[in-house]
Design an enzyme around this catalytic site. Structure first.
Site, PDB file in Angstrom:
ATOM      1  N   CYS B  78       0.823  -1.216   0.000  1.00  0.00           N
ATOM      2  CA  CYS B  78       0.000   0.000   0.000  1.00  0.00           C
ATOM      3  C   CYS B  78       0.860   1.270   0.000  1.00  0.00           C
ATOM      4  CB  CYS B  78      -0.896   0.040   1.230  1.00  0.00           C
ATOM      5  SG  CYS B  78      -2.261  -1.121   1.180  1.00  0.00           S
ATOM      6  N   HIS B  79       1.898   1.267   0.840  1.00  0.00           N
ATOM      7  CA  HIS B  79       2.626   2.514   1.102  1.00  0.00           C
ATOM      8  C   HIS B  79       3.859   2.721   0.243  1.00  0.00           C
ATOM      9  CE1 HIS B  79       0.129   3.407   4.597  1.00  0.00           C
ATOM     10  NE2 HIS B  79       0.296   2.153   4.983  1.00  0.00           N
ATOM     11  N   HIS B 178       9.967  18.026  35.231  1.00  0.00           N
ATOM     12  CA  HIS B 178      10.489  18.243  33.881  1.00  0.00           C
ATOM     13  C   HIS B 178      10.355  19.680  33.366  1.00  0.00           C
ATOM     14  CE1 HIS B 178      11.400  14.014  33.574  1.00  0.00           C
ATOM     15  NE2 HIS B 178      10.174  13.720  33.977  1.00  0.00           N
ATOM     16  N   ARG B 215       7.707   4.328  28.689  1.00  0.00           N
ATOM     17  CA  ARG B 215       8.452   5.301  29.491  1.00  0.00           C
ATOM     18  C   ARG B 215       7.535   6.088  30.415  1.00  0.00           C
ATOM     19  NH1 ARG B 215      10.625   6.801  32.680  1.00  0.00           N
ATOM     20  NH2 ARG B 215      12.586   7.924  32.974  1.00  0.00           N
ATOM     21  N   CYS B 219       7.430   6.419  34.605  1.00  0.00           N
ATOM     22  CA  CYS B 219       7.390   7.639  35.401  1.00  0.00           C
ATOM     23  C   CYS B 219       6.267   7.558  36.422  1.00  0.00           C
ATOM     24  CB  CYS B 219       7.167   8.865  34.514  1.00  0.00           C
ATOM     25  SG  CYS B 219       8.703   9.586  33.937  1.00  0.00           S
TER      26      CYS B 219
END
Lengths: 152, 258, 109
Positions: B78-79, B178, B215, B219
């Site tokens: 398809c791609h 963060h 990930r 956390c």
């Protein structure tokens, strides 16, 4: 003054590292185990300090992958060469890490590999020469912990 | 006893009011996680023969060509060429597709089930991560360009609210570490800014390639909260917000992190 | 094992006779140490690559033994003298019949 501060931080890190060890490892090799492993390699030959250089970053971010480089002073000729290199970690559950067998065709006695270190410790490299002598070098490594690990 | 519980109420009230006071990191001060790693780790990431994520990339490249499912179709069928047609795609995800908010892994899954007619992989399946790594790598070096389709803003807003919400027994929000304390030390390692520029990535802690959701769940476990389930809409909304927060930063897939 | 393990080997395509060349070899393997546990607390059995070997025109030039302390996807780099044109073959062997191979050719002038 500065060294004093570093010393303090170092012992704090050591404390944190050994706590995590309790979670993760069933047993820890004592330097005695490491000495036994080294004696198994050198046999009756008395080891000599020198000619072996073990490069490990003094502080690693994660003990799961630590790049180690061993280089041995040797002309690497037909009559004088490094036969084998062994790496021993004092505070891993099993002291043996890696052994390599080479010869004069290597041209240089240098190698790099990636190992695991359970915690902050001293790591040894032993080189067995073609004349039967055994030389040693070591590196001290500080292993820090990942901030958020998968299982607490 | 009464005084004690009043004090508790006081603490709780304080923490409610301290939510949402964190300012965004100014655009010019943003740094990829790469910036906070040691030089040796960065060098390993940037050397394909040393980066362990290269294996996922190679596996993804092979899977792209593999015909599977009852439709007996490959991604390529398809791609076409991923190098050409997948360029920039990962930089736009998560986005709305078929009316649903989807991250890249979920979009690949939808293709697998609907187009290839194969059974879905479980989350974090090695092959799913390999394909996501391969598609992601086609955007390497391109800036993150968050999708602006109708309805995305609401999801990003929900993601931002989650980013700023205190969670778990440690009662910490993502923003408190963060946005407010990046660069400070935690367990001897610097706190990064949490920009998802390199996913899927090989994390030394995992000793494997993993997704951004893995990930984020780490956390949540880290602050002693019950983590969201993989694929839960809240988690994808958080991903959407993080990608917007990292808008314009270059994709680094396949990444390597401690 | 459904398909062969992936490997990455890095050998210079050309070298001068007598030149010492650097070689790097990596194999895809979890190197399960035998010390990790599942979420349910069960010990994951040890499953590692044990031996790595490199031959240059059928002569062994480097051999290594890996222990559980080798990192996942074990990497080794080492040197050898370019003696003649030919092929370097890399071979890994491990637990449960694990085996992987790779090769690279070199032109020596």
């Amino acid at each position: 003054m500065k060294t004093h501060i570093n010393q303090k931080r170092r012992s704090m890190l050591l404390g944190a590292a050994s706590l995590s060890l309790l979670h993760r490892l069933p047993a820890q090799a004592t330097p005695l185990d490491a000495a036994t492993a080294m004696r198994a390699i050198s046999g009756t030959t008395r080891t000599q300090a020198g000619r072996v250089r073990l490069d490990i970053p003094p502080l690693v971010e994660n003990g799961n992958l630590v790049v180690m480089r061993v280089s041995v002073q040797s002309p690497m000729t037909e009559s004088d060469y490094v036969k084998a290199v062994h790496v021993i970690a004092e505070a891993n559950p099993l002291p043996n890490v890696f052994s390599a067998y080479l010869g004069p065709r290597a041209g240089r006695a240098e190698m790099t590999f990636r190992a695991r270190l359970a915690t902050t410790q001293r790591v040894w490299a032993l080189a067995q020469m073609s004349d039967g002598s055994v030389w040693t070098g070591y590196a001290d490594v500080l292993v820090t912990l990942a901030a958020c690990t998968e299982s607490p | 006893m009464l005084r004690f519980s009043l004090q508790l109420v006081g603490v709780a009230a304080l923490s409610v009011f301290s939510v949402c006071v964190q300012a965004d990191i100014p655009l010019a001060d943003r740094r990829s996680g790469e910036h906070f790693m040691r030089a040796e780790t960065r060098a390993m990431q940037n050397d394909p023969t040393a980066n362990p994520a290269t294996f996922a990339l190679l596996e993804g490249e092979a899977l792209w060509q593999k015909k599977i499912g009852s439709a007996d179709k490959s991604c390529f069928a398809c791609h076409g060429q991923a190098e050409k047609n997948m360029r920039g795609v990962a930089a736009r995800f998560p986005t709305l597709s078929q009316g649903r908010l989807m991250n890249l892994e979920q979009r690949i899954q939808a293709c697998r089930v609907e187009q290839q007619r194969a059974s879905p992989w479980p989350y974090e399946h090695r092959e799913l991560l390999a394909l996501a790594t391969y598609v992601g790598t086609q955007s390497k070096g391109l800036p993150i360009t968050p999708s602006n389709v109708e309805g995305m803003q609401a999801h990003r807003d929900a993601g931002r609210a989650l980013f700023q919400q205190r969670l778990g027994q440690l009662n910490l929000s993502c923003a408190q570490c963060h946005d407010a304390r990046w660069g400070a030390q935690l367990s001897g390692n610097p706190i990064p800014q949490a920009h998802p520029t390199a996913y899927p990535l090989y994390r030394l802690e995992w000793q494997a390639v993993g997704s951004l959701q893995r990930r984020l769940r780490n956390c949540m476990t880290g602050v002693r909260a019950e983590p969201f389930a993989f694929g839960e809409p809240g988690l994808v909304q958080l991903e959407s917000f993080l990608m917007w927060r990292a808008r314009g930063m270059p994709i680094e897939t396949p990444g390597l992190r401690p | 094992m459904t398909e062969p393990a992936r490997t990455i080997v890095n050998v210079p395509a050309q070298a001068k006779r007598g030149e010492v060349i650097e070689i790097r070899a990596v194999v895809q393997h979890a190197m399960e140490s035998g010390y990790r546990r599942t979420e349910l607390g069960e010990l994951i059995p040890r499953d590692i690559v044990r031996i790595f070997r490199c031959t240059y025109n059928n002569v062994e030039v480097f051999r290594a033994e890996f222990h559980p302390a080798m990192a996942a996807n074990p990497l080794v780099s080492f040197t050898t003298r370019a003696t003649e044109s030919g092929t370097l073959v890399f071979e890994w062997r491990g637990d449960h019949g694990f085996s992987a191979q790779a090769s690279a050719s070199i032109r020596v002038s």
